[in-house]
Design a protein around this motif. Structure first.
Motif, PDB file in Angstrom:
ATOM      1  N   GLU A 118     -54.114  -5.895  29.734  1.00  0.00           N
ATOM      2  CA  GLU A 118     -53.222  -5.482  28.656  1.00  0.00           C
ATOM      3  C   GLU A 118     -53.323  -6.428  27.610  1.00  0.00           C
ATOM      4  O   GLU A 118     -52.856  -7.758  27.922  1.00  0.00           O
ATOM      5  N   ALA A 119     -53.349  -6.081  26.533  1.00  0.00           N
ATOM      6  CA  ALA A 119     -53.412  -7.386  25.283  1.00  0.00           C
ATOM      7  C   ALA A 119     -51.704  -7.438  24.808  1.00  0.00           C
ATOM      8  O   ALA A 119     -50.947  -6.391  25.284  1.00  0.00           O
ATOM      9  N   SER A 134     -53.924   1.557  18.787  1.00  0.00           N
ATOM     10  CA  SER A 134     -54.892   2.499  19.225  1.00  0.00           C
ATOM     11  C   SER A 134     -54.670   3.522  18.198  1.00  0.00           C
ATOM     12  O   SER A 134     -53.854   4.367  18.064  1.00  0.00           O
ATOM     13  N   ASN A 135     -55.809   4.146  17.582  1.00  0.00           N
ATOM     14  CA  ASN A 135     -55.865   5.346  16.489  1.00  0.00           C
ATOM     15  C   ASN A 135     -54.713   5.438  15.762  1.00  0.00           C
ATOM     16  O   ASN A 135     -53.916   6.390  15.879  1.00  0.00           O
ATOM     17  N   ARG A 138     -56.863  -4.929  19.223  1.00  0.00           N
ATOM     18  CA  ARG A 138     -56.352  -5.834  20.515  1.00  0.00           C
ATOM     19  C   ARG A 138     -56.031  -7.177  20.004  1.00  0.00           C
ATOM     20  O   ARG A 138     -57.076  -7.896  19.686  1.00  0.00           O
ATOM     21  N   VAL A 139     -54.755  -7.727  20.331  1.00  0.00           N
ATOM     22  CA  VAL A 139     -54.658  -9.104  19.849  1.00  0.00           C
ATOM     23  C   VAL A 139     -53.999  -9.790  21.445  1.00  0.00           C
ATOM     24  O   VAL A 139     -53.174  -9.295  21.781  1.00  0.00           O
ATOM     25  N   GLU A 140     -55.108 -10.719  21.639  1.00  0.00           N
ATOM     26  CA  GLU A 140     -54.587 -11.327  22.867  1.00  0.00           C
ATOM     27  C   GLU A 140     -53.229 -12.385  22.674  1.00  0.00           C
ATOM     28  O   GLU A 140     -53.084 -12.857  21.701  1.00  0.00           O
ATOM     29  N   LYS A 175     -48.332  -1.199  20.580  1.00  0.00           N
ATOM     30  CA  LYS A 175     -47.615  -1.569  21.934  1.00  0.00           C
ATOM     31  C   LYS A 175     -47.679  -3.049  21.661  1.00  0.00           C
ATOM     32  O   LYS A 175     -48.569  -3.744  21.265  1.00  0.00           O
ATOM     33  N   LEU A 176     -46.286  -3.659  21.920  1.00  0.00           N
ATOM     34  CA  LEU A 176     -46.213  -5.107  22.349  1.00  0.00           C
ATOM     35  C   LEU A 176     -45.870  -5.461  23.464  1.00  0.00           C
ATOM     36  O   LEU A 176     -44.747  -4.876  24.015  1.00  0.00           O
ATOM     37  N   GLY A 177     -46.678  -6.186  24.192  1.00  0.00           N
ATOM     38  CA  GLY A 177     -46.249  -6.279  25.752  1.00  0.00           C
ATOM     39  C   GLY A 177     -46.440  -5.190  26.360  1.00  0.00           C
ATOM     40  O   GLY A 177     -45.488  -5.411  27.506  1.00  0.00           O
TER      41      GLY A 177
END
Length: 258
Positions: free
Chosen positions: A3-4, A9-10, A31-33, A67-69
């Motif tokens: 999970e990033a 997404s879209n 996606r941001v790691e 999403k964050l976390g």
């Protein structure tokens, strides 16, 4: 693939205007790691600021998922810090009180955190200065410290150095990199400046208009600190510039630059 920290997404976003419905963003996937420093560039009107506002939870009218976390973003919160082009400090408060914001400096924990942040942004000696007594770069350092006070998981920066002169801008870039390398706070930084994007980012995201969508994501595999006059830097700069020029050509062809 795990999970990033930030997973988009879209993502689609439209606005209603007098001329009709305008698609600001379309099919954005990113996606941001954890700990990454992402820079985002693109021409005016390609949706850069809109993207940041959605990630910050300031705009919740969109389709797709953000999403964050692992948790859907449903509004603003202390897990997201936001820095604007203008510092937006309270003129009646000193630097340290601006950093503390709605928290009391009489609280020993708040006092300690504020003192740590003043040292981090290199503002010792200016704690009790008012915004009118600070330079533009110093005021932005106060704004950065304020955004970091509650230890956000991600820091979102919307052209924070755009109003600064070239010398101050270069200094602030170095200050921000020092903060990032010290704290490893994940950062998403919007800019119009290609040199700035390559100098700061571990990846450069290039957006094209309209609707705003990702044209290319270019990894910047250069060690820090980076030398703008270096051959490797200039090669990557030219690669980013080439993609950016293609975006500008599309804009002229489509008549989207109005």
């Amino acid at each position: 693939m795990g999970e990033a920290l930030l997973a988009i997404s879209n993502l689609n976003k439209s606005f209603e205007t007098a001329a009709g419905r305008v698609r600001a963003l379309q099919g954005v996937n990113l996606r941001v790691e954890e700990g990454e420093f992402i820079t985002v560039i693109g021409p005016s009107g390609c949706g850069k600021s809109t993207l940041l506002r959605i990630v910050a939870g300031l705009d919740t009218e969109f389709s797709g998922t953000v999403k964050l976390g692992g948790e859907a973003i449903r509004g603003p919160g202390i897990d997201k810090g936001f820095i604007f082009q203008e510092h937006r400090l309270f003129p009646w408060l000193t630097a340290e009180k601006n950093i503390a914001s709605d928290l009391s400096l009489r609280d020993p924990q708040v006092r300690r955190r504020v003192d740590e942040l003043i040292a981090l942004v290199k503002l010792e000696g200016f704690e009790r200065s008012y915004p009118r007594e600070l330079s533009g770069g110093m005021a932005q350092r106060v704004a950065i410290a304020r955004a970091l006070l509650r230890s956000p998981r991600i820091l979102l920066l919307d052209e924070p150095f755009g109003a600064l002169d070239a010398f101050t801008r270069a200094h602030m870039q170095a200050v921000l990199l020092d903060i990032w390398q010290t704290r490893r706070t994940t950062m998403v930084f919007v800019t119009h400046d290609i040199d700035e994007a390559v100098f700061l980012g571990s990846r450069v995201v290039i957006l094209e208009p309209r609707p705003g969508r990702i044209r290319r994501v270019i990894p910047i595999d250069l060690p820090y600190p980076r030398k703008k006059a270096g051959t490797s830097f200039q090669e990557l700069r030219l690669r980013v510039l080439s993609e950016f020029e293609k975006v500008e050509e599309l804009e002229l062809t489509d008549g989207a630059g109005i």
